[in-house]
Design a protein around this motif. Structure first.
Motif, PDB file in Angstrom:
ATOM      1  N   ILE A 156      86.671 -62.275 -40.866  1.00 22.25           N
ATOM      2  CA  ILE A 156      86.025 -63.247 -39.983  1.00 22.25           C
ATOM      3  C   ILE A 156      84.590 -62.828 -39.702  1.00 22.25           C
ATOM      4  O   ILE A 156      84.335 -61.697 -39.282  1.00 22.25           O
ATOM      5  N   LEU A 157      83.660 -63.750 -39.933  1.00 22.50           N
ATOM      6  CA  LEU A 157      82.249 -63.551 -39.621  1.00 22.50           C
ATOM      7  C   LEU A 157      81.909 -64.474 -38.462  1.00 22.50           C
ATOM      8  O   LEU A 157      82.062 -65.687 -38.580  1.00 22.50           O
ATOM      9  N   VAL A 158      81.470 -63.889 -37.335  1.00 22.33           N
ATOM     10  CA  VAL A 158      81.178 -64.667 -36.137  1.00 22.33           C
ATOM     11  C   VAL A 158      79.671 -64.721 -35.946  1.00 22.33           C
ATOM     12  O   VAL A 158      79.002 -63.691 -35.896  1.00 22.33           O
ATOM     13  N   GLY A 159      79.151 -65.935 -35.859  1.00 22.38           N
ATOM     14  CA  GLY A 159      77.722 -66.139 -35.645  1.00 22.38           C
ATOM     15  C   GLY A 159      77.427 -66.679 -34.261  1.00 22.38           C
ATOM     16  O   GLY A 159      78.273 -66.691 -33.379  1.00 22.38           O
ATOM     17  N   LYS A 180      87.563 -70.225 -50.827  1.00 22.99           N
ATOM     18  CA  LYS A 180      88.517 -69.578 -49.930  1.00 22.99           C
ATOM     19  C   LYS A 180      87.937 -69.369 -48.533  1.00 22.99           C
ATOM     20  O   LYS A 180      88.507 -68.639 -47.735  1.00 22.99           O
ATOM     21  N   THR A 181      86.801 -70.010 -48.239  1.00 20.68           N
ATOM     22  CA  THR A 181      86.116 -69.811 -46.965  1.00 20.68           C
ATOM     23  C   THR A 181      86.205 -71.062 -46.105  1.00 20.68           C
ATOM     24  O   THR A 181      85.978 -72.173 -46.579  1.00 20.68           O
ATOM     25  N   ASN A 186      88.623 -66.179 -45.825  1.00 20.16           N
ATOM     26  CA  ASN A 186      87.398 -65.908 -45.076  1.00 20.16           C
ATOM     27  C   ASN A 186      87.164 -67.009 -44.055  1.00 20.16           C
ATOM     28  O   ASN A 186      87.328 -68.179 -44.361  1.00 20.16           O
ATOM     29  N   ILE A 187      86.742 -66.604 -42.856  1.00 22.91           N
ATOM     30  CA  ILE A 187      86.445 -67.570 -41.805  1.00 22.91           C
ATOM     31  C   ILE A 187      85.032 -67.304 -41.310  1.00 22.91           C
ATOM     32  O   ILE A 187      84.686 -66.166 -40.981  1.00 22.91           O
ATOM     33  N   VAL A 188      84.218 -68.359 -41.268  1.00 24.33           N
ATOM     34  CA  VAL A 188      82.855 -68.270 -40.739  1.00 24.33           C
ATOM     35  C   VAL A 188      82.797 -69.136 -39.492  1.00 24.33           C
ATOM     36  O   VAL A 188      83.064 -70.333 -39.550  1.00 24.33           O
ATOM     37  N   ILE A 189      82.445 -68.508 -38.369  1.00 24.80           N
ATOM     38  CA  ILE A 189      82.380 -69.211 -37.091  1.00 24.80           C
ATOM     39  C   ILE A 189      80.919 -69.342 -36.674  1.00 24.80           C
ATOM     40  O   ILE A 189      80.188 -68.352 -36.608  1.00 24.80           O
ATOM     41  N   GLY A 190      80.509 -70.564 -36.376  1.00 21.58           N
ATOM     42  CA  GLY A 190      79.146 -70.805 -35.906  1.00 21.58           C
ATOM     43  C   GLY A 190      78.110 -70.596 -36.991  1.00 21.58           C
ATOM     44  O   GLY A 190      78.357 -70.843 -38.172  1.00 21.58           O
ATOM     45  N   ASN A 191      76.930 -70.108 -36.561  1.00 19.70           N
ATOM     46  CA  ASN A 191      75.816 -69.847 -37.478  1.00 19.70           C
ATOM     47  C   ASN A 191      75.554 -68.349 -37.546  1.00 19.70           C
ATOM     48  O   ASN A 191      74.897 -67.793 -36.676  1.00 19.70           O
ATOM     49  N   PHE A 232      76.360 -65.235 -45.283  1.00 16.63           N
ATOM     50  CA  PHE A 232      77.808 -65.099 -45.453  1.00 16.63           C
ATOM     51  C   PHE A 232      78.197 -64.887 -46.903  1.00 16.63           C
ATOM     52  O   PHE A 232      79.202 -64.266 -47.195  1.00 16.63           O
ATOM     53  N   ALA A 233      77.405 -65.377 -47.836  1.00 14.26           N
ATOM     54  CA  ALA A 233      77.706 -65.165 -49.260  1.00 14.26           C
ATOM     55  C   ALA A 233      77.662 -63.673 -49.590  1.00 14.26           C
ATOM     56  O   ALA A 233      78.489 -63.178 -50.355  1.00 14.26           O
TER      57      ALA A 233
END
Length: 92
Positions: free
Chosen positions: A88-91, A33-34, A5-10, A15-16
């Protein structure tokens, strides 16, 4: 470390809840794993987490991954290599 998992920005969403079934699943499995980053150029992210050795290799072998993620988005199950997939979660 194996990153899925990839979290970009806010992100504007929790995200959980995006990556885990519930809070317990997030804390016990998905959290480790994030990968959290402010980088938005996908090839640099993939190099920094160790999927590819260089941006040039991505440019030669996977040109479709040469993107900048600059809009709010959730990329569900992006296949980045033969055996690896990432979410991928993009904030903001």
């Amino acid at each position: 470390m194996y990153i899925e998992n990839i979290v970009i920005g806010n992100p504007i969403v929790n995200f959980a809840s995006m990556f885990g079934k519930d809070e317990s699943d997030w804390n016990s499995i998905e959290k480790e794993k994030t990968y959290f980053t402010e980088e938005r150029f996908l090839p640099r992210i993939l190099v920094s987490i160790g999927i590819y050795p260089s941006v040039n290799e991505i440019r030669r072998n996977k040109p479709e991954l040469m993107v900048t993620l600059d809009k709010l988005d959730f990329v569900d199950c992006l296949k980045v290599s033969k055996k690896r997939k990432v979410w991928i979660l993009v904030g903001e």
